[in-house]
Motif scaffolding. Sequence first.
Motif, PDB file in Angstrom:
ATOM      1  N   SER B  51       0.835  -1.201   0.000  1.00 40.06           N
ATOM      2  CA  SER B  51       0.000   0.000   0.000  1.00 40.06           C
ATOM      3  C   SER B  51       0.873   1.256   0.000  1.00 40.06           C
ATOM      4  O   SER B  51       0.553   2.239  -0.658  1.00 40.06           O
ATOM      5  CB  SER B  51      -0.930  -0.018   1.196  1.00 40.06           C
ATOM      6  OG  SER B  51      -0.170  -0.128   2.376  1.00 40.06           O
ATOM      7  N   GLU B  52       2.005   1.181   0.722  1.00 36.61           N
ATOM      8  CA  GLU B  52       2.892   2.349   0.737  1.00 36.61           C
ATOM      9  C   GLU B  52       3.486   2.572  -0.650  1.00 36.61           C
ATOM     10  O   GLU B  52       3.612   3.706  -1.106  1.00 36.61           O
ATOM     11  CB  GLU B  52       4.032   2.137   1.742  1.00 36.61           C
ATOM     12  CG  GLU B  52       3.669   2.421   3.181  1.00 36.61           C
ATOM     13  CD  GLU B  52       3.008   1.235   3.847  1.00 36.61           C
ATOM     14  OE1 GLU B  52       2.713   0.243   3.144  1.00 36.61           O
ATOM     15  OE2 GLU B  52       2.770   1.290   5.072  1.00 36.61           O
ATOM     16  N   ILE B  53       3.826   1.467  -1.306  1.00 35.33           N
ATOM     17  CA  ILE B  53       4.403   1.612  -2.645  1.00 35.33           C
ATOM     18  C   ILE B  53       3.367   2.193  -3.588  1.00 35.33           C
ATOM     19  O   ILE B  53       3.664   3.059  -4.412  1.00 35.33           O
ATOM     20  CB  ILE B  53       4.906   0.237  -3.151  1.00 35.33           C
ATOM     21  CG1 ILE B  53       6.146  -0.142  -2.362  1.00 35.33           C
ATOM     22  CG2 ILE B  53       5.226   0.291  -4.626  1.00 35.33           C
ATOM     23  CD1 ILE B  53       6.699  -1.490  -2.712  1.00 35.33           C
ATOM     24  N   LYS B  54       2.135   1.744  -3.413  1.00 39.54           N
ATOM     25  CA  LYS B  54       1.077   2.281  -4.265  1.00 39.54           C
ATOM     26  C   LYS B  54       0.938   3.778  -4.041  1.00 39.54           C
ATOM     27  O   LYS B  54       0.730   4.543  -4.982  1.00 39.54           O
ATOM     28  CB  LYS B  54      -0.246   1.593  -3.932  1.00 39.54           C
ATOM     29  CG  LYS B  54      -0.479   0.350  -4.760  1.00 39.54           C
ATOM     30  CD  LYS B  54      -1.870  -0.170  -4.517  1.00 39.54           C
ATOM     31  CE  LYS B  54      -1.992  -1.591  -5.003  1.00 39.54           C
ATOM     32  NZ  LYS B  54      -3.084  -2.306  -4.357  1.00 39.54           N
ATOM     33  N   ARG B  55       1.063   4.161  -2.758  1.00 40.84           N
ATOM     34  CA  ARG B  55       0.945   5.589  -2.478  1.00 40.84           C
ATOM     35  C   ARG B  55       2.086   6.348  -3.172  1.00 40.84           C
ATOM     36  O   ARG B  55       1.874   7.409  -3.737  1.00 40.84           O
ATOM     37  CB  ARG B  55       0.991   5.813  -0.970  1.00 40.84           C
ATOM     38  CG  ARG B  55       0.482   7.181  -0.590  1.00 40.84           C
ATOM     39  CD  ARG B  55       0.163   7.255   0.866  1.00 40.84           C
ATOM     40  NE  ARG B  55       1.373   7.025   1.657  1.00 40.84           N
ATOM     41  CZ  ARG B  55       1.350   6.598   2.913  1.00 40.84           C
ATOM     42  NH1 ARG B  55       0.211   6.346   3.499  1.00 40.84           N
ATOM     43  NH2 ARG B  55       2.480   6.412   3.566  1.00 40.84           N
ATOM     44  N   CYS B  56       3.279   5.768  -3.112  1.00 38.70           N
ATOM     45  CA  CYS B  56       4.409   6.418  -3.785  1.00 38.70           C
ATOM     46  C   CYS B  56       4.143   6.526  -5.283  1.00 38.70           C
ATOM     47  O   CYS B  56       4.467   7.537  -5.919  1.00 38.70           O
ATOM     48  CB  CYS B  56       5.693   5.620  -3.575  1.00 38.70           C
ATOM     49  SG  CYS B  56       6.259   5.633  -1.891  1.00 38.70           S
ATOM     50  N   GLU B  57       3.552   5.471  -5.839  1.00 38.98           N
ATOM     51  CA  GLU B  57       3.286   5.510  -7.273  1.00 38.98           C
ATOM     52  C   GLU B  57       2.255   6.574  -7.611  1.00 38.98           C
ATOM     53  O   GLU B  57       2.366   7.253  -8.633  1.00 38.98           O
ATOM     54  CB  GLU B  57       2.803   4.136  -7.740  1.00 38.98           C
ATOM     55  CG  GLU B  57       3.956   3.319  -8.274  1.00 38.98           C
ATOM     56  CD  GLU B  57       3.632   1.865  -8.421  1.00 38.98           C
ATOM     57  OE1 GLU B  57       2.447   1.483  -8.327  1.00 38.98           O
ATOM     58  OE2 GLU B  57       4.574   1.089  -8.633  1.00 38.98           O
ATOM     59  N   GLU B  58       1.292   6.700  -6.727  1.00 43.97           N
ATOM     60  CA  GLU B  58       0.283   7.754  -6.934  1.00 43.97           C
ATOM     61  C   GLU B  58       0.976   9.114  -6.931  1.00 43.97           C
ATOM     62  O   GLU B  58       0.710   9.971  -7.782  1.00 43.97           O
ATOM     63  CB  GLU B  58      -0.756   7.651  -5.803  1.00 43.97           C
ATOM     64  CG  GLU B  58      -1.753   8.785  -5.725  1.00 43.97           C
ATOM     65  CD  GLU B  58      -2.729   8.751  -6.892  1.00 43.97           C
ATOM     66  OE1 GLU B  58      -2.738   7.741  -7.605  1.00 43.97           O
ATOM     67  OE2 GLU B  58      -3.447   9.740  -7.095  1.00 43.97           O
ATOM     68  N   MET B  59       1.904   9.279  -5.991  1.00 45.83           N
ATOM     69  CA  MET B  59       2.622  10.550  -5.932  1.00 45.83           C
ATOM     70  C   MET B  59       3.467  10.742  -7.184  1.00 45.83           C
ATOM     71  O   MET B  59       3.564  11.858  -7.700  1.00 45.83           O
ATOM     72  CB  MET B  59       3.505  10.590  -4.681  1.00 45.83           C
ATOM     73  CG  MET B  59       2.706  10.924  -3.447  1.00 45.83           C
ATOM     74  SD  MET B  59       3.445  10.319  -1.969  1.00 45.83           S
ATOM     75  CE  MET B  59       4.608  11.534  -1.593  1.00 45.83           C
ATOM     76  N   ALA B 301      11.969   3.401  -2.984  1.00 40.51           N
ATOM     77  CA  ALA B 301      13.058   2.426  -2.919  1.00 40.51           C
ATOM     78  C   ALA B 301      13.109   1.787  -1.543  1.00 40.51           C
ATOM     79  O   ALA B 301      13.307   0.573  -1.414  1.00 40.51           O
ATOM     80  CB  ALA B 301      14.377   3.114  -3.229  1.00 40.51           C
ATOM     81  N   ILE B 302      12.909   2.590  -0.507  1.00 44.91           N
ATOM     82  CA  ILE B 302      12.968   2.048   0.863  1.00 44.91           C
ATOM     83  C   ILE B 302      11.882   1.004   1.060  1.00 44.91           C
ATOM     84  O   ILE B 302      12.125  -0.075   1.601  1.00 44.91           O
ATOM     85  CB  ILE B 302      12.819   3.193   1.891  1.00 44.91           C
ATOM     86  CG1 ILE B 302      14.051   4.074   1.859  1.00 44.91           C
ATOM     87  CG2 ILE B 302      12.595   2.625   3.276  1.00 44.91           C
ATOM     88  CD1 ILE B 302      13.930   5.306   2.701  1.00 44.91           C
ATOM     89  N   TYR B 303      10.676   1.300   0.579  1.00 43.08           N
ATOM     90  CA  TYR B 303       9.597   0.332   0.780  1.00 43.08           C
ATOM     91  C   TYR B 303       9.847  -0.934  -0.029  1.00 43.08           C
ATOM     92  O   TYR B 303       9.502  -2.025   0.397  1.00 43.08           O
ATOM     93  CB  TYR B 303       8.242   0.946   0.429  1.00 43.08           C
ATOM     94  CG  TYR B 303       7.764   1.877   1.524  1.00 43.08           C
ATOM     95  CD1 TYR B 303       7.603   1.402   2.820  1.00 43.08           C
ATOM     96  CD2 TYR B 303       7.517   3.215   1.275  1.00 43.08           C
ATOM     97  CE1 TYR B 303       7.196   2.252   3.834  1.00 43.08           C
ATOM     98  CE2 TYR B 303       7.108   4.060   2.278  1.00 43.08           C
ATOM     99  CZ  TYR B 303       6.943   3.583   3.560  1.00 43.08           C
ATOM    100  OH  TYR B 303       6.560   4.406   4.563  1.00 43.08           O
ATOM    101  N   HIS B 304      10.436  -0.767  -1.196  1.00 41.09           N
ATOM    102  CA  HIS B 304      10.765  -1.966  -1.964  1.00 41.09           C
ATOM    103  C   HIS B 304      11.748  -2.834  -1.193  1.00 41.09           C
ATOM    104  O   HIS B 304      11.629  -4.060  -1.184  1.00 41.09           O
ATOM    105  CB  HIS B 304      11.377  -1.580  -3.321  1.00 41.09           C
ATOM    106  CG  HIS B 304      10.347  -1.442  -4.397  1.00 41.09           C
ATOM    107  ND1 HIS B 304       9.577  -2.501  -4.806  1.00 41.09           N
ATOM    108  CD2 HIS B 304       9.935  -0.387  -5.124  1.00 41.09           C
ATOM    109  CE1 HIS B 304       8.749  -2.097  -5.745  1.00 41.09           C
ATOM    110  NE2 HIS B 304       8.930  -0.819  -5.958  1.00 41.09           N
ATOM    111  N   ILE B 305      12.714  -2.206  -0.543  1.00 43.95           N
ATOM    112  CA  ILE B 305      13.687  -2.962   0.238  1.00 43.95           C
ATOM    113  C   ILE B 305      13.001  -3.612   1.439  1.00 43.95           C
ATOM    114  O   ILE B 305      13.227  -4.780   1.749  1.00 43.95           O
ATOM    115  CB  ILE B 305      14.839  -2.040   0.698  1.00 43.95           C
ATOM    116  CG1 ILE B 305      15.683  -1.603  -0.484  1.00 43.95           C
ATOM    117  CG2 ILE B 305      15.702  -2.737   1.736  1.00 43.95           C
ATOM    118  CD1 ILE B 305      16.404  -2.722  -1.172  1.00 43.95           C
TER     119      ILE B 305
END
Lengths: 349, 840
Positions: B51-59, B301-305
Amino acid sequence: MAELSFNKDHGYLEGLVRGMKAGILTDTDYHNLAQCDTLDDMKLHLQSTDYGKMLSSSEEDLTVSLVDSKLRENLVTEFSCLRSNALPPLSTFLDYITYSYMIDNVVMLITGALKQRDVAEVLPRCHPLGAFDQMAAVGIARTPTELYSAILVDTPLARFFQEAVSDTNLDEMEAEILRSKLFKAYLESFHSFCKSLGGATRDTMCPVLEFEADRRAFIITVNSFGTDLSGADRSVLYPSCGKLYPEGLQLLARAEDHEQVKAVADCYPGYKIIFDDPEPESGCKTLEDRFFEQEVKLNTLAFLQQFHFGVFYSYIKLKEQESRNIVWIAECVTQRQKSKIHNYIPIFK
Amino acid sequence: MVFRSEEMCLAQLFLQSGSEYDCISELGELGLVEFRDLNPSVSSFQRRFVSEIKRCEEMERILGYLLREIQKTHIAVPEEDESPLAPPPRQVLEIMEQLQRLEMELSEVARNKEKLQRNLLELTEYTHMLKITRTFIHSRSRYEEFPTMETDSVSGCTGMQRLGAKLGFVSGLIQRVKVEAFERMLWRVCKGYTILSYAEVDENLTDLDTGEISKSVVFLISFWGDQIGQKVQKICDCYHCHLYPHPENDEERADVLDSLRTRIQDLNNVLHRTEEYLRQVLQKASESAFSWVVQVKKMKAIYHILNLCSFDVTNKCLIAEVWCPVSDLANLRGALEEGARKGDATVPSFVNRIPSSDTPPTLLRTNKFTSGFQSIVEAYGVGDYREVSPAPYTIITFPFLFAVMFGDLGHGIVMSFFALWMVLTEKQQKKKRSSNEIWETFFSGRYIILMMGIFSIYTGLIYNDCFSKSLNIFGSAWSVKAMFTNQQWTNKTLQTNSLLTLDPNVTGVFTGPYPFGIDPIWNLAVNRLSFLNSYKMKMSVVIGVIHMSFGVVLSIFNHLHFQQKFNVYLLFLPELLFLLCLFGYLVFMIVYKWLAFGARDSSQAPSILIHFINMFVMQGKDLAPLYPGQTGLQIFLIVIAMLSVPVMLLGKPLYLYWLYRGGKGLRRRRGYERVRRVSEDDTSAAASYEDDDEDEGLDEMPGREALPKEFDFGDVLLYQSIHTIEFCLGCISNTASYLRLWALSLAHAQLSEVLWGMVMRLGLRMTTRVGVVFLVPVFGLFAVLTVSILLVMEGLSAFLHALRLHWVEFQNKFYHGTGLKFLPFDFSLLPSVFEQDGLL
């Protein structure tokens, strides 16, 4: 000897289409897609495939129809790239591919007009591959003759109309018959065109088109049960370029129920397996799905040879099947029908 | 000194929940470690931080939209030198909110603007239509019998009206390309009950829907009857015509035109103001756009890690597995402490080294000078873990071998200056971030080019070639005058002979070798080519044999380091003997001949080629020996070389087979020390045999796991025989391959001579007056050809050949190159989506 100079004119496009074929979803992709719980998950997964950011740029909410239209858009973009770079005779060949979509569009518009639907409402549902300028005016026509002489005479469909011209009023039945007649003319014309091209194109395309013709014949027969379409009426609609021609078609025209159709198919090993009783483990697949499966099989064969146009046709058809698969999975995901989700037809196993 | 990759260790990081984000952020800034995926079975969208990555993608999406808008208005995005840190999780919502607000505002303004523009376009189209249709009406009323509005309104009864049909008008605009089809269909459907007149609009108009600029056509259809009217309407719809109401008479037309004019003016005003406002908003956004982009990139990148990490049973902390250079472990601990401090975690995060049998990734630290050479090596293959790296030697040998083929003082100077310029201005060049791929290639190899240039100057001096001319620095050691003083030549000899040979045996003619390089007098000699050919050919063989022997010698360090001492005896020694006995002896003969024969007895100098061939066929008793005892030595060498082949072929397989069957190793075990070294150091593929030898004492113990794989004698033998054949044949073909040094340097020298002779000499032959004028273009041509052919093309070809000599002839003697590169998690190495799209 056509192979010698093939690459000069069409080598780039063949390379392109083979490259695009490499982007067709694999078994693992489908496996992953089938595991998704929401459309957003599917979007996330599709991002890692060749579809890339196709879905992510939209601001609207994700729906199945949006996915469908985006997939179509994608297909059209690819196709128009191929078409705009094509030289004759490949350009003619590619045009032939669009005609089948045009026929479907015409029939859809006619039925839409019969149901008093607004053209603006029906138009977006037409397949963009078969779009043509006069599309919106189709609703004006009342008889096939009018349709032909006023609207379609300028379109490439005109030459398929010669047999379909009649003065009966267009109703829904008539529209279906019109579609069948047009398809018959279209398939026969396409078939002879491929034959005239010769070489590997003929070798790959003719079986595919013959299959297509026979499939139409079967489907027409099966669908006509319970309607007032007589055997003689039917036989006019059967495309005559298939393997069934002529004996099989005569038998089909006489068939009265499903068993008799099956008996006809039994004479042809290629079609026997389609009509065979479904095996218990494969689940119940509809006749349509079995035909699609067979079609996919035939189309994948086209990639085994080089220097021919069959790859273009096969690519478009496979891509269409892929869209159907994705939409099916998306449908299952949204309706929470996990048990049916595996009924898609994998393309390259 | 042997250079190896960094020692690596596998470490577990226990990241306390609450501070894990800050820890990873800290690690990303430093770029110390490579993370391993601990949940490979979990598909990407089922992981914890999706969900955090999705938020980053939205941003990212919003940022992309923002940047595109900014680019459209041609506002430059200011870049900060210092890249901002990843924002703490609390701040993320703030940024998100800001971005969303901006997006809303922008899209509203943009929508308004679009609406206004559409309006404006419609009004302009209407104006055009009114202006043009007026001419239709007038021309019709003048020349044709058809009813126009005037007669319609004034007289009120025309022929058609008497028939009861009502006259109607449809007017509008259509794209020019569609007019013909439109007209045809109109005629067909309405069976001629319409009249269509059209004229082209002079200006190009923007299409309302697609935004394309195209030619449009104004049309006016007059028709009779409602039914037809409906059809006309439908056809117009179908062709995407823009329909506008048709005025009843001239006065109305004038009125409408008037009001249109004022409305267009108003709209223009409003549009202008909207654009101004939009610009202001974007200007403000552009100020922080860069830092947003970087922040979002880092966050994602952090969330991916974090997704790669696994959770510990209590869910209290995250466990990550990383590869880390042993020397960086302290830094790693420091970074974790720093992260824990920032994240206000009560329990500190900590590192735990764990033993592993996986092959660690290869890390070779480079700086801006060595990185180019390292990448030359890595283009062949990333070295195995802790394997001897050929890169440091390449720094010298590569430019040197290049220069041997490119030996020209002038060209070398030009090349060095070009490279020097790149090196000196590298800071400015880096900032420019040119997207030209070819330029990037040259720029990243600037230090290689510099070295190549410098070495070319050196070899140019040796060859005494400067743009194909020789420099007479020290004064030639040959004297023509001496020939006359010794009464050998008279003026008559000069007149009668076109070619004369200087005799070095005459006193005073040859006073000893030129102090450095080739004597400039050779530039005048006709037999210069054959002299240089012999010299360069021998030189190539000497260089080649030394280079290859060096490669073989380097392999000993690999054998020793991977604790395969048997390889030293069974592989390295026979290889070296084979090479030196055959080709080392050839080198010896070359050098011996140079030393043993002087000018006086040069006529008796034997051909080395014949001697070398005779050595193999064991003949040539009738030939005078080079030195006493030659035949015996040669036979001895041949026998040694031939004996080393079976050792190479069978030695290793047999030894391994013997070990496998339980024989004692060549070396005694050294107890625990060695066991530990093996387990914690490397266990590369080859070392597995070592384990064998390790466990021999314990082989009675049940369930020993050290026998790693089934020993297949056939496989080993096959592999070894391939290696042997490759090496033995390779020695011959590789030595021959070094002759390319000679061939290319010859080609280079000849080409530059031809260029001088065909181009430059033309200008120099003229009389002074014409020559002065003529020399300018001639020199231009000479310079262009020198740079394009001799420097760029010849340089590239020499570069490629030097590359091949390193990859094939040198590195296959010792370098495996099957390792994996260490890819640290480093923010600065992450590509930005926006940079790829050219938005930043």
